[in-house]
Structure formats: C-alpha cells, structure tokens
Scaffold this motif. Sequence first.
Motif, short mmCIF file in Angstrom:
data_model
loop_
_atom_site.label_atom_id
_atom_site.label_comp_id
_atom_site.label_asym_id
_atom_site.label_seq_id
_atom_site.Cartn_x
_atom_site.Cartn_y
_atom_site.Cartn_z
N ALA A 233 3.60 0.89 -0.72
CA ALA A 233 2.77 1.57 0.27
C ALA A 233 1.31 1.63 -0.18
CB ALA A 233 3.31 2.97 0.54
N CYS A 234 1.10 1.90 -1.47
CA CYS A 234 -0.27 1.96 -2.00
C CYS A 234 -0.96 0.61 -1.88
CB CYS A 234 -0.26 2.44 -3.45
SG CYS A 234 0.10 4.21 -3.65
N ASP A 235 -0.24 -0.46 -2.17
CA ASP A 235 -0.82 -1.80 -2.04
C ASP A 235 -1.23 -2.09 -0.60
OD1 ASP A 235 -0.63 -2.38 -4.72
OD2 ASP A 235 1.27 -3.45 -4.54
N GLN A 236 -0.38 -1.70 0.33
CA GLN A 236 -0.70 -1.91 1.74
C GLN A 236 -1.92 -1.11 2.17
OE1 GLN A 236 3.66 -1.32 3.18
NE2 GLN A 236 2.69 -2.57 4.74
N ARG A 237 -2.06 0.07 1.61
CA ARG A 237 -3.15 0.97 2.02
C ARG A 237 -4.41 0.74 1.19
NH1 ARG A 237 -5.68 2.44 5.16
NH2 ARG A 237 -5.96 4.41 6.23
N GLY A 238 -4.31 -0.02 0.11
CA GLY A 238 -5.47 -0.23 -0.75
C GLY A 238 -5.80 0.98 -1.59
N ALA A 239 -4.76 1.71 -2.03
CA ALA A 239 -4.96 2.93 -2.82
C ALA A 239 -4.36 2.75 -4.21
CB ALA A 239 -4.32 4.13 -2.13
N ALA A 240 -4.88 3.50 -5.16
CA ALA A 240 -4.36 3.47 -6.52
C ALA A 240 -3.18 4.43 -6.64
CB ALA A 240 -5.46 3.88 -7.50
N LEU A 241 -2.25 4.10 -7.53
CA LEU A 241 -1.10 4.96 -7.84
C LEU A 241 -1.22 5.41 -9.29
CD1 LEU A 241 1.66 6.24 -7.20
CD2 LEU A 241 2.71 4.06 -7.86
N ILE A 242 -1.28 6.73 -9.50
CA ILE A 242 -1.39 7.30 -10.84
C ILE A 242 -0.25 8.29 -11.02
CG2 ILE A 242 -2.79 8.66 -12.43
CD1 ILE A 242 -5.26 7.71 -10.97
#
Length: 282
Positions: A233-242
């Motif tokens: 989901a983060c890749d699709q949204r262009g967000a980082a996962l921490i």
Amino acid sequence: MTRKIARRGPILLSSREAAGRLGVGTSTLNRWADEGRIHCQRTAGGHRRFHPTAVQALLDHQQGGVSALPSTSWADRFLAASDVASLRADLLRARSRLGSWGEVADSVAPGIVELGERWARGELSVVAEHLASARLSRALAAIVEALPVSPEAPVVLLATPESEEHTLGLALAEVCAREAGLRTHWIGARTPPEALAETILRTEDLACVTISASAFSQDPDLLRKIVAHLAQACDQRGAALIVGGSGAWPEPMPAGSRLRSYTSYSALLARSGARPLLRRVL
C-alpha cells in the motif's frame, strides 16, 4: 489492559556486560549509576543489574553528544506525578534541557519499560500502572495539541499491529512527528493491516506510515506479514514505511525501515520536510 505474558523478571545485564556495551570500565559505569545517569537494580547479594533498554538509551545519548539520562527515574516520575499537568511540565523541562523531543523520547522509553517490569515482578498493582500510563498518555496528547503544524503539511499515519494494544511508544513517535512539522493521523492500537492499507490508499499528502510494536509483540512471522502487506500500500501511495519499538520485527526487514531510537526517527523527519525527500532518505 489485558496481559498475556507470565509474571517473570527481565533478562538483565551485569555491570561487566553493560560496561562492555557502553565501551567503558565497570568503575565508570558504577559511578554513572551512583550519579543517577543510568538506572540499575540490585540483586539480593547487592550486585548491580542493568536493563538492556536503559543501556542502549544511554549509548544513543552518548553517540549523539547529548548529556545522559535524567537523574530521577522516569518510571518514578510517572508514578509520583500528582496530575497530568505536573507530568507535562516535567516533560517540557526535559525538552528544554535535551533540545528535541526525539532525545526526550529516548530518555522516557526505558521508564515505560520499567513500569511494565515492576508490574510483572508484583511491585506495582495493575491500577497503579494504569494510572501512571494514563497520566503519561494524556500529558503527551496535550503536548501534541500545543505543537503548531501547517494544514498543508505532509501526513504521518500512526498505528500499532493488530496484536498490539500498547500505544505509549506510538505517542512518543507522534510528538517527534509534530515537532518536525508534520500532521499526524492517530489510528492507534490493534489496527488490522487490511484496514490500515485501505487508509493508506485514501490519505492525501501521505509522507510516512509509522508502526510501533512493544516487547509484547513477539511473533516475527505475524510482524513480517504485516510489513509486507503495508509495504504494498505504501508503494502504491508513494509513502515511506517506518517501524519501531522492541517487538520481534523481522531481520532483515522485507520492506520499509526499522529505526531503533526516537532520536534517529526525529532527525529523519526533520531532514525530510517533504514527501519526496523522505522517500529518498529511506
């Protein structure tokens, strides 16, 4: 809150083991303990024992060039605070002394662990622990609300895995994110990965998803599946996962980044300022 672990004490470090991790002699470590720079316990025979989290926090402070932990145990402060306002004042004084909320969070985190350990050893009633935890949670929430943030700032989603009900670590992360000028969306405890993934895809201006798991999350297979699910989901949204906390996060991480201190988390968010830079950093 419901506890799902046996009442047993933590695995503590001897003076020699703790000193080795810190790169100092045992006499120096013992002097620091006497000065209150690091919390220790005593065995029945009078020998010092150190919690690994406290040792790591002190090491992080040393490497960051910041003075060591406050002389009074944070766990004692949580328990002794007469109200939320007095604890909030303690936290604000620590922020003034240490220079950032990341540094404060790293000094506070061992106190949260210590609260749980005192309960596990039968030294605290469940009511006393709940009251202390609630005071800290409410004090941090008040601090977050007082930190200004632009309505156009990037967004950080904050949640725990669906198996995790402890949110104090997540609350410390929220203060760090707000200090960095980011908007925070608090999702909180026991978040199913499917629901969180849907939220990730719907959130505008999303820069980062932060997941916190405490030492009570000890299923690495479950955490690995959660990371893999959220990473898509983060890749699709262009967000980082921490991810962070002392839960059994997989090593190596299949996706995203694991940060082991609030100082590094705070510094990363402060450097980013905008979503594209945050993506490059990670």
